[in-house]
Design an enzyme around this catalytic site. Structure first.
Site, PDB file in Angstrom:
ATOM      1  N   GLY A  84       5.243 -58.571  11.824  1.00 27.43           N
ATOM      2  CA  GLY A  84       5.271 -58.502  10.363  1.00 27.43           C
ATOM      3  C   GLY A  84       4.132 -59.249   9.721  1.00 27.43           C
ATOM      4  N   ILE A 143     -10.327 -67.275   7.701  1.00 24.89           N
ATOM      5  CA  ILE A 143      -9.212 -66.456   7.234  1.00 24.89           C
ATOM      6  C   ILE A 143      -9.625 -65.009   7.486  1.00 24.89           C
ATOM      7  CG2 ILE A 143      -7.852 -65.760   5.221  1.00 24.89           C
ATOM      8  CD1 ILE A 143      -7.218 -68.622   6.195  1.00 24.89           C
ATOM      9  N   GLU A 168       2.809 -70.356  11.104  1.00 17.29           N
ATOM     10  CA  GLU A 168       3.830 -71.403  11.068  1.00 17.29           C
ATOM     11  C   GLU A 168       3.355 -72.620  10.285  1.00 17.29           C
ATOM     12  OE1 GLU A 168       6.013 -71.448  15.141  1.00 17.29           O
ATOM     13  OE2 GLU A 168       4.051 -70.552  15.470  1.00 17.29           O
TER      14      GLU A 168
END
Ligand code: MOS
Length: 738
Positions: free
Chosen positions: A472, A628, A704
């Site tokens: 996901g 990123i 996380e």
């Protein structure tokens, strides 16, 4: 709340939409239980309704009498299975106790039988009609229950060393200020929206399994071992995983049982686990207790950090979070001491859940720092600033990059932290007490060996294949983007295939390693292709076509092997056997530098002066996490993490009946998570950071990161609003009223 497409800043990829978005929102995306099977039978699990004891016998007559029932499998008739090792003992399993092993019942909700029938409904009815005679014993439920057994973790698991630096006891005894308090975090369940399922289909002696998995190579290896088959005869397929958070990383009891039933019946068998059954079959975040002693000089400089931790566990398996090795790297701690303990009770096996150690450990540490700041009458951001560090004091190893204070500065400015009156209860809006709090988010930057196969065709299209998983997070999108960038073609020109154990092995999609590891392997494969072509990166298509002609090739395929410098095995060979080789973070066992991603989160809470209702109108997080890959998918990850963090602070809590050692709220009506009405404004700031040392992709995992520290930020804000310090999560109305 609006989420505009985030800006592409320095060292960020393009914010393209995720490639499977349309398939997901139109329902075209096939999850494991959606895969078509020819003439399937349906399985249904039967779970123990006692917390400890044994099955004295079954009366399966009424169950077998249900029309359409094909099989009632129990420990009395289950075909042979080989044992497999626990995930933390180098194996793939959630638990080392085999499924339907014997008559013993070790916990409530243990699988004691599986019914197979022509329909799901018939299987379910038969499950309800199976008569089980129990011999009951008294279970131990949790901390403080009679019969629990406490073990010092490092004594029973020598691999898990407690970090030690200097003489923390001595430093604490002479420190000007010492904060000493206990904290607690509750049981939480992953509750992915996609239910756990397994479908098994045999073709001769070859087995295909459709199952949502964070680790298709681990599941393949584990099942092959259990069934005594060569691994190459087992194939695991899952295109999409509808949320996992750790619950789909290990081999659970159900998979082998479904495979056995399918073999026995000679037809495919599909099993979908119900929501309540899911609470005991696939792990959970266990409850923890902490005692934190934090010593400082008058000027706020830390002199010692002593953090003892207790983790609840079942009786048999070596599952352990630890986490002090990471938290002790966070600040300039000249002395560190810690003892981790396991408390064993009659409980289903816990397993890793999103930021497993960091969530509880950083809640305790970041609360303690805020409390110390109050004692010292210092701003909590300034207290962290004067204890900022560019190295892990315990190992002496420097950070590759450390963006913590940049995150505090950016998020604090966006939040308006300067306007805070530090006096608790001083910022009020009518009946609402306003509180502002902040805390550090962090996650170790971890990496794993990974293998990716990339094929570039002369027409400028490409394909990348790796047995990674999309839980996901956008794995399809960022892996495709990595190849597109490396080969200087458009992302649409790259086909991405993942989630299948016939592909080159990716790592377990755990520990936030997927992007860094899979993209590094893909990038290496692309570089090999460019080297063979002899064209520089970004060469125009015409030149590239000419290169293909010169080589007389229509396509070039290369396999990229990524092996991190910190890898314990120094090879990708273990991956093919489903072995886990994750390194990074505090890097206690290698000479690699210290690698972490950071964030700072600022929260506003409003607590009603009379009812003590708690609201979170806004949260601002700033994050520095290396490259990123895609600011749009990253934004979702970070936003989702903060929302999860608010849930940890205020909502999530699996309650246990201590008499029966049974989870009580095993459904989504009573297991609370934040919904839209709970979440108002969430601002995500991504700080540009270049880190070329962490891995070839330059990326630090963000899956996380953002849910770490949030609970402390909320707790700190609740203290600021009310003057009440809640040291046991979640912070509920009742705790503020008494
Ligand atoms: Mo995640 S808890 O590392 O699957």
């Amino acid at each position: 709340m609006t989420s505009p497409v985030p800006e592409q800043k320095e060292n960020m990829g393009r914010p393209i939409a995720r490639r499977e978005a349309r398939a997901k929102v139109t329902g075209a995306a096939r999850y494991a239980a959606d895969m078509p099977l020819v003439n399937p039978a349906y399985g249904y699990l039967v779970m123990s309704t006692i917390g400890r004891g044994r099955v004295a016998g079954f009366d399966d007559g009424p169950a077998r009498a249900v029309p359409g029932v094909l099989e009632v499998m129990t420990h009395l008739n289950r075909p042979k299975l080989q044992p497999i090792k626990h995930f933390f003992a180098g194996g793939p399993a959630l638990t080392e106790v085999p499924p339907l092993a014997d008559s013993q019942i070790a916990y409530d909700g243990q699988v004691i039988a599986m019914i197979v029938a022509e329909t799901f409904e018939a299987a379910r009815e038969a499950a309800n009609r199976l008569v089980v005679r129990y011999e009951r014993a008294r279970p131990s439920a949790t901390f403080g229950s009679a019969g629990v057994e406490e073990q010092v973790t490092s004594k029973v698991m020598p691999m898990r060393k407690d970090p030690v630096l200097g003489d923390a006891q001595a430093a604490l005894s002479t420190a000007a200020v010492v904060h000493d308090a206990e904290y607690g975090t509750p049981i939480q369940h992953h509750n992915p929206i996609e239910l756990f399922s397994t479908s098994a289909q045999w073709l001769g002696d070859e087995l295909t399994i459709y199952e949502p998995s964070q680790f298709v190579y681990g599941l393949r290896t584990g099942l092959a071992m259990q069934l005594g088959m060569p691994p190459e005869k087992v194939r695991i397929i899952n295109d999409f995983v509808g949320g996992a958070f750790g619950s789909k990383g290990a081999v659970t009891h159900r998979s082998a049982l479904v495979a056995l039933a399918a073999r026995q019946l000679g037809r495919p068998v599909k099993l979908v686990v119900t929501r309540d059954q899911a609470f005991t079959i696939a792990g959970y975040r266990h409850e923890t207790k902490h005692r934190v002693r934090l010593g400082a000089a008058r000027d706020g400089r830390f002199v010692a950090y002593h953090h003892d931790i207790w983790e609840l566990n079942g009786r048999t398996d070596p599952y352990i979070n630890g986490g002090i090795e990471n938290s002790s790297a966070m600040y300039a701690f000249p002395a560190v001491m810690s003892t981790a303990r396991m408390v064993r009770a009659d409980r289903s096996p816990p397993i890793f859940m999103r930021s497993p150690p960091e969530v509880p450990v950083m809640y305790a540490l970041e609360s303690a720092i805020d409390e110390l700041a109050v004692t010292l009458a210092m701003d909590p951001v300034e207290l962290r600033r004067i204890n900022d560090t560019d190295r892990n004091w315990v190992t002496g190893k420097p950070y590759t990059t450390r963006g913590l204070m940049k995150c505090y500065d950016a998020a604090g400015a966006a939040f308006g932290w300067r306007k805070r009156d530090p006096r608790p209860g001083s910022m009020r809006d009518g009946d609402w007490l306003i509180g502002w709090g902040c805390a550090t988010a962090t996650y170790p930057t971890q990496v794993s060996p990974a293998v990716a196969r990339v094929r570039l065709v002369a027409d400028g299209t490409a394909r990348v294949e790796i047995a990674a998983h999309d839980v996901g997070t956008g794995a399809y999108t960022v892996i495709g983007q990595t190849v597109a960038e490396a080969l200087a073609i458009e992302p649409d020109a790259v086909a991405v295939t993942i989630g299948d154990s016939v592909l080159p092995p990716g790592p377990v999609s755990g520990g936030s390693v997927t992007t860094a590891s899979a993209c590094s392997a893909a990038k290496i494969a692309c570089e090999q292709i460019l080297a063979r072509l002899g064209t520089p990166r970004g060469a125009p298509t015409r030149e590239r076509m000419a290169a293909f002609e010169r080589l007389e090739l229509g396509a070039i395929e290369e396999t990229g092997n990524y092996v991190p410098a910190s890898s314990k095995t120094r090879t990708t060979a273990g991956l093919y056997k489903g072995a886990v080789d994750i390194t990074g973070g505090a890097n206690l066992e290698s000479d690699a530098k210290t690698m972490f991603a950071f964030g700072a989160e600022f929260v506003e809470v409003r607590v009603h002066a009379r009812t003590r209702e708690i609201r979170v109108p806004r949260i601002v997080g700033a994050f520095a996490a290396g490259r990123i890959m895609n600011p749009r998918t990253a934004h979702s990850q970070l936003m989702g993490g903060m929302i999860w963090g608010i849930g940890s602070a205020l909502h999530e809590h699996t309650e246990i009946d201590t008499r029966e050692a049974r989870f009580m709220n095993d459904n989504l009506a009573e297991y609370l998570v934040p919904v839209n009405a709970d979440i108002r404004r969430v601002d995500v700031i991504m700080i540009p950071e270049v880190d070329n040392e962490v891995n070839p992709a330059g990326a630090k995992g963000i899956g996380e990161l953002a849910n770490v520290g949030t609970a402390a930020a909320v707790a700190n804000a609740v203290f600021h609003a009310t003057g009440r310090r809640i040291r046991d999560l979640p912070i509920t109305v009742d705790k503020l009223i008494v």
